[in-house]
Write an enzyme that holds these catalytic residues in place. Structure first.
Site, PDB file in Angstrom:
ATOM      1  N   SER A  18      -3.231  -7.458   3.383  1.00 17.76           N
ATOM      2  CA  SER A  18      -3.524  -7.358   4.676  1.00 17.76           C
ATOM      3  C   SER A  18      -3.845  -8.700   5.280  1.00 17.76           C
ATOM      4  O   SER A  18      -3.511  -8.844   6.371  1.00 17.76           O
ATOM      5  CB  SER A  18      -4.608  -6.343   4.698  1.00 17.76           C
ATOM      6  OG  SER A  18      -4.166  -5.017   4.428  1.00 17.76           O
ATOM      7  N   ARG A  70      -2.093  -6.464  -8.087  1.00 12.70           N
ATOM      8  CA  ARG A  70      -1.095  -7.506  -7.683  1.00 12.70           C
ATOM      9  C   ARG A  70      -1.252  -8.468  -8.855  1.00 12.70           C
ATOM     10  O   ARG A  70      -0.169  -8.754  -9.609  1.00 12.70           O
ATOM     11  CB  ARG A  70      -1.246  -8.353  -6.223  1.00 12.70           C
ATOM     12  CG  ARG A  70      -0.838  -7.116  -5.078  1.00 12.70           C
ATOM     13  CD  ARG A  70      -1.454  -7.725  -4.096  1.00 12.70           C
ATOM     14  NE  ARG A  70      -2.964  -7.438  -4.027  1.00 12.70           N
ATOM     15  CZ  ARG A  70      -3.654  -7.587  -3.105  1.00 12.70           C
ATOM     16  NH1 ARG A  70      -3.429  -7.817  -1.656  1.00 12.70           N
ATOM     17  NH2 ARG A  70      -4.976  -7.229  -3.202  1.00 12.70           N
ATOM     18  N   LYS A 121     -17.405  -5.458  12.261  1.00 12.17           N
ATOM     19  CA  LYS A 121     -16.738  -5.957  13.434  1.00 12.17           C
ATOM     20  C   LYS A 121     -15.555  -6.712  12.958  1.00 12.17           C
ATOM     21  O   LYS A 121     -14.791  -7.258  14.017  1.00 12.17           O
ATOM     22  CB  LYS A 121     -17.912  -6.918  14.277  1.00 12.17           C
ATOM     23  CG  LYS A 121     -18.642  -8.137  13.487  1.00 12.17           C
ATOM     24  CD  LYS A 121     -19.195  -8.878  14.428  1.00 12.17           C
ATOM     25  CE  LYS A 121     -20.064  -9.875  14.057  1.00 12.17           C
ATOM     26  NZ  LYS A 121     -20.374 -10.518  13.056  1.00 12.17           N
ATOM     27  N   HIS A 161       0.846  -1.003  -0.028  1.00 12.14           N
ATOM     28  CA  HIS A 161       0.137   0.114   0.077  1.00 12.14           C
ATOM     29  C   HIS A 161       0.867   1.350  -0.011  1.00 12.14           C
ATOM     30  O   HIS A 161       0.570   2.258  -0.634  1.00 12.14           O
ATOM     31  CB  HIS A 161      -0.870   0.002   1.276  1.00 12.14           C
ATOM     32  CG  HIS A 161      -1.894  -1.003   1.204  1.00 12.14           C
ATOM     33  ND1 HIS A 161      -2.182  -1.720   2.530  1.00 12.14           N
ATOM     34  CD2 HIS A 161      -2.723  -1.399   0.772  1.00 12.14           C
ATOM     35  CE1 HIS A 161      -3.165  -2.537   2.398  1.00 12.14           C
ATOM     36  NE2 HIS A 161      -3.563  -2.416   1.152  1.00 12.14           N
TER      37      HIS A 161
HETATM   38  P1  ADP Z   1      -9.811  -2.615  -0.568  1.00 13.45           P
HETATM   39  O1  ADP Z   1      -9.438  -1.441  -1.084  1.00 13.45           O
HETATM   40  O2  ADP Z   1     -10.574  -3.555  -1.460  1.00 13.45           O
HETATM   41  O3  ADP Z   1     -10.654  -2.488   1.108  1.00 13.45           O
HETATM   42  P2  ADP Z   1      -7.198  -2.831   0.544  1.00 13.45           P
HETATM   43  O4  ADP Z   1      -7.285  -1.886   1.658  1.00 13.45           O
HETATM   44  O5  ADP Z   1      -6.342  -4.115   1.032  1.00 13.45           O
HETATM   45  O6  ADP Z   1      -8.364  -3.516  -0.072  1.00 13.45           O
HETATM   46  O7  ADP Z   1      -6.226  -2.189  -0.543  1.00 13.45           O
HETATM   47  C1  ADP Z   1      -6.440  -0.926  -1.062  1.00 13.45           C
HETATM   48  C2  ADP Z   1      -5.807  -1.019  -2.476  1.00 13.45           C
HETATM   49  O8  ADP Z   1      -4.478  -1.420  -2.590  1.00 13.45           O
HETATM   50  C3  ADP Z   1      -6.553  -1.900  -3.543  1.00 13.45           C
HETATM   51  O9  ADP Z   1      -6.552  -1.118  -4.891  1.00 13.45           O
HETATM   52  C4  ADP Z   1      -5.377  -3.087  -3.549  1.00 13.45           C
HETATM   53  O10 ADP Z   1      -5.587  -3.863  -4.778  1.00 13.45           O
HETATM   54  C5  ADP Z   1      -4.235  -2.414  -3.385  1.00 13.45           C
HETATM   55  N1  ADP Z   1      -3.160  -3.370  -2.804  1.00 13.45           N
HETATM   56  C6  ADP Z   1      -3.277  -4.146  -1.786  1.00 13.45           C
HETATM   57  N2  ADP Z   1      -2.195  -4.873  -1.486  1.00 13.45           N
HETATM   58  C7  ADP Z   1      -1.463  -4.185  -2.571  1.00 13.45           C
HETATM   59  C8  ADP Z   1       0.286  -4.722  -3.088  1.00 13.45           C
HETATM   60  N3  ADP Z   1       0.763  -5.633  -2.266  1.00 13.45           N
HETATM   61  N4  ADP Z   1       0.644  -4.038  -3.940  1.00 13.45           N
HETATM   62  C9  ADP Z   1      -0.214  -2.982  -4.616  1.00 13.45           C
HETATM   63  N5  ADP Z   1      -1.480  -2.974  -4.392  1.00 13.45           N
HETATM   64  C10 ADP Z   1      -2.250  -3.587  -3.280  1.00 13.45           C
END
Ligand code: ADP
Length: 175
Positions: A128, A90, A41, A17
């Site tokens: 995550s 990813r 939750k 992220h």
């Molecule tokens: P969501 O947005 O579905 O709640 P996340 O908070 O985990 O999920 O991820 C936010 C954004 O970051 C999404 O676009 C996700 O694809 C991207 N993301 C998550 N992990 C990675 C990673 N390892 N490398 C690049 N982008 C990622």
């Protein structure tokens, strides 16, 4: 001045992220890095905790603003004057989900573009949910998250005990 929004659950943030946020900040004048604040939750960290991790990660990048929101993501983007929404990819599964979400969002707000950045290879396996699972099982997560997130994760898992397993599931904006 072009503003972009990078929305997500970020429960918690990891290096994948952070990498996307910092790279996006080089492409736009301003990046709003926003955590979705909702009463689910199965989140492991509160909105305030997730915001604190993000603020720490972004503290040396002045054009990143960290904020929470609880409305429809495109509505929030519009309110913030964002022209683009940033997402990270990813694997091909991410593409399928992001493709569908981007088309849905365009129906709602055709003036807002979705911009997908491809992950940096070394973070391609990081999510995550995986890092929470590894930490829950007692494994090392120091290659996946900054030290302050790792410390908070260990503390939270110790507080939760066996209930920690319930908090591992990936929570997603798409749900
Ligand atoms: P969501 O947005 O579905 O709640 P996340 O908070 O985990 O999920 O991820 C936010 C954004 O970051 C999404 O676009 C996700 O694809 C991207 N993301 C998550 N992990 C990675 C990673 N390892 N490398 C690049 N982008 C990622």
């Amino acid at each position: 001045m072009i503003t972009a929004l990078y929305p997500g659950s970020f429960d918690p943030i990891h290096y994948g992220h952070i990498d996307i946020a910092k790279r996006a900040a080089t492409l736009f004048d301003k990046l709003i890095w926003a955590v979705y604040d909702r009463p689910l939750k199965n989140l492991m960290f509160t909105t305030e905790e997730r915001l604190a991790f993000m603020r720490e990660a972004a503290k040396d990048t002045p054009n990143i603003e960290v904020i929470s929101y609880n409305s429809l993501t495109v509505e929030f983007a519009r309110r913030m004057g964002a022209k683009a929404m940033v997402r990270g990819l990813r694997v091909t599964f991410d593409f399928d989900v992001e493709y569908q979400t981007a088309l849905t969002n365009r129906e709602q707000a055709e003036e807002i573009e979705t911009v997908c950045l491809i992950t940096t290879l070394k973070y391609a396996f990081v999510s995550s949910s995986i890092l929470k699972e590894v930490a829950f099982a007692g494994g090392r997560v120091n290659g996946m998250v900054p030290p302050y997130v790792e410390a908070a994760l260990r503390k939270r898992l110790a507080q939760l005990g066996d209930d920690g397993g319930d908090k591992i599931k990936q929570v997603s904006l798409q749900e």
